[in-house]
Design a protein around this motif. Structure first.
Motif, mmCIF file in Angstrom:
data_model
loop_
_atom_site.group_PDB
_atom_site.id
_atom_site.type_symbol
_atom_site.label_atom_id
_atom_site.label_comp_id
_atom_site.label_asym_id
_atom_site.label_seq_id
_atom_site.Cartn_x
_atom_site.Cartn_y
_atom_site.Cartn_z
ATOM 1 N N ARG A 152 74.941 89.119 52.436
ATOM 2 C CA ARG A 152 74.898 89.317 50.988
ATOM 3 C C ARG A 152 74.069 88.228 50.321
ATOM 4 N NH1 ARG A 152 80.750 89.316 48.759
ATOM 5 N NH2 ARG A 152 79.663 89.917 46.844
ATOM 6 N N GLY A 173 77.072 94.656 49.223
ATOM 7 C CA GLY A 173 78.370 94.176 48.764
ATOM 8 C C GLY A 173 78.654 94.439 47.309
ATOM 9 N N SER A 185 74.750 98.664 46.206
ATOM 10 C CA SER A 185 74.536 98.339 47.610
ATOM 11 C C SER A 185 73.320 99.050 48.181
ATOM 12 C CB SER A 185 75.768 98.711 48.433
ATOM 13 O OG SER A 185 76.856 97.887 48.104
#
Length: 566
Positions: free
Chosen positions: A445, A479, A483
């Motif tokens: 992420r 995340g 996404s």
């Protein structure tokens, strides 16, 4: 001094004994992360909104409990500026606490040392104002006499300092104090009155009193003076001015038209510039640019003058977007212009002639720059001493721009970055983040966003090459509800952030937190839902958002907190 060690519960104590209340309790923070009033959190201090077992009835007023707030350093100094017309050094007071990304003094208990600091600050301010203290409140002394003018001073200065009218008992006590010290002269007597008022919790705390018979958890509308105080500290970071207090006194402030008119007026006030600066410096965590150090061999251009130019650029940009351009979030995040001056022009690769006039926007290469996140203040703040930091840049975007949770690294993980390599790019050196099981979950992420800024070096200069290779600034947003949104470079990323509903809602949350001085709780879900809709309907206009926040239940109401028995 001991009065500062207590908080209010129906009454509030003061350095003058006539105001002392036996019902005072210690100043805890019912809105602290993880507390009942602050709502459940996800472990990072960010409340879990929408996790209540039953939905709220939004036809009723619901509001999280606001803790008793002590003035921040800037609020204290600004209030003295507007009350006494003096420049007070805020650095003589302790550092402010933090809630989320913003300053807010609600948790740490007031110690004897802090009380002493406030006493010293009050005495210093009163002494500094002494030469002109008689002019703070105009009065015809030759005609009316010292006693009448002192009473008028207490009445008018007290209204401004305490942000409400003084009670009959308070007026009598302060006039009595003047009489006790008038032997030092008229100005000397006023000096003692001022320094005593400035030590009172009524000045140091933003007091919102609770009716004695109010039930615990009950939502109550702020009275007009409490509302005036909230508005002024939100938009101007200072005590209410005469016009705002007059609107409170007349009741006009309690009407929608009167409220909107005051908000419009204060947004046009030049002091609103400081509020814009404060919000964006804290939101993007860029206040420390001027204290950064960079490797002199790698970045010889970096010095104090360049750091100041970076901050000036970002604040001028924000001010221009809000006052001269359309004031929209999209423009803040994607505008292909900015305000580099002096040594900062070199970082942009621009000639000195590019900035023809201070405050005039400079067109930038739209393939390289787009809004706040491609400005050197942000990029340099979130970079290392001798190299970039995809991790630092990515974390700020995730936590502050998406308002998404992100745990800290495990204690056994070495977070020291490897030294820059002449043969390997930063992306290549971060490959362990993707292969180490203890790192990969979060760093997919973080790095997925942070590597999108790799076309900018550690002071924000654009670069096409690194370690003999073309910079790869591609990335992916994971995340979040956005996404698997891929992008190529910071310009593309900035546009995707501007288009993201999550980002738009995060900015709404951040402005609400800044306005009310606390994190939102589940009880604020109705307020947030309405603000999200209003912000979207306005085309994500920040000025419209500020108006909507002031009209919201969370801003115009307070919730009664449980009070311990004396």
């Amino acid at each position: 001094m001991a009065a500062l060690l207590t908080a209010c519960s129906g009454e509030i104590a003061s350095p003058l004994s006539p105001f002392a209340s036996s019902s005072a309790s210690s100043p805890t923070s019912p809105g602290a992360p993880g507390s009942e009033a602050g709502g459940p959190t996800n472990g990072t201090g960010v409340p879990n909104i929408g996790v209540t077992t039953a939905p709220l009835d939004c036809s009723q007023v619901h509001v999280g409990a606001t803790p008793l707030q002590r003035l921040g350093r800037a609020q204290y100094a600004n209030s003295l500026r507007d009350l006494l017309k003096i420049d007070f050094d805020e650095n003589t007071l302790p550092e402010d606490e933090r809630f989320g990304v913003f300053d807010g003094n609600t948790v740490v208990p007031v110690t004897d040392l802090l009380v002493q600091q406030y006493m010293t600050a009050a005495e210093t301010a009163a002494q500094q104002a002494l030469p002109t203290i008689e002019n703070v409140v105009s009065c015809d002394r030759p005609k009316l006499g010292d006693a009448a003018c002192a009473a008028q001073f207490v009445d008018k200065f007290g209204l401004r300092a305490f942000r409400r009218p003084l009670s009959t008992e308070e007026k009598a006590a302060y006039v009595g104090l003047f009489n006790e010290y008038k032997s030092t002269g008229y100005a000397g007597g006023l000096r003692v009155v001022v320094q005593t008022m400035l030590q009172s919790p009524n000045f140091i705390y933003r007091v919102e009193l609770q009716p004695v018979k109010a039930g615990s958890g009950e939502a109550l509308t702020l009275d007009a003076y409490e509302l005036a105080s909230r508005i002024s500290f939100f938009l101007l970071s200072t005590t209410p001015d005469d016009e705002l207090l007059a609107s409170a006194q007349s009741g006009a402030l309690m009407t929608d038209a009167g409220l909107d008119g005051q908000v419009d007026r204060l947004i046009e006030d030049e002091r609103f510039d400081d509020t814009l600066a404060s919000f964006h410096l804290q939101w993007l965590d860029i206040r420390h640019v001027e204290s950064l150090t960079k490797d002199e061999k790698l970045y010889p251009a970096y010095n104090a003058d360049l750091a100041k130019a970076m901050i000036k650029e970002t604040l001028t940009f924000v001010n221009y977007v809000m006052r001269e351009d359309d004031g929209k979030l999209d423009t803040l995040l994607t505008a292909p212009y900015s305000f580099p001056e002096g040594p900062l022009l070199g970082v942009y690769g621009l000639p000195s002639s590019a900035a023809t006039k201070s405050g005039t926007p400079v067109a930038l290469d739209p393939m390289q720059r787009a809004g706040l996140l491609t400005q050197p203040a942000f990029l340099a703040s979130h970079a290392h001493y001798n190299q970039t930091s995809p991790v630092g840049r990515g974390k700020v975007v995730i936590r502050n721009v998406f308002c998404a949770s992100l745990p800290d690294p495990p204690p056994n993980v070495n977070t020291t970055p490897p030294d820059p390599s002449p043969t390997a790019t930063t992306r290549e050196q971060l490959t362990e983040h993707q292969t180490n099981p203890s790192c990969s979950g979060c760093h997919k992420r973080i790095d997925g966003i942070g590597l999108g800024f790799e076309q900018f070096d550690a002071i924000g200069g654009f670069r096409a090459m690194e370690a003999g290779q073309t910079v790869d600034a591609s990335g992916i947003i994971t995340g979040t509800k956005t996404s698997n949104a891929t992008f190529n470079g910071a310009v593309d990323l900035s546009q995707k952030l501007a288009d993201s509903v999550e980002v738009q809602q995060c900015v709404t949350r951040q402005w609400l937190r800044f306005a009310i001085g606390r994190l939102e709780s589940d009880a604020d879900a109705c307020t947030l839902s309405k603000l999200f809709k209003d912000f979207a309907a306005s085309g994500n206009d920040i000025r419209a958002l500020l108006q909507a926040i002031v009209r919201s239940d969370a801003f115009r109401s307070k919730r009664v907190s449980p009070v311990s028995a004396p």
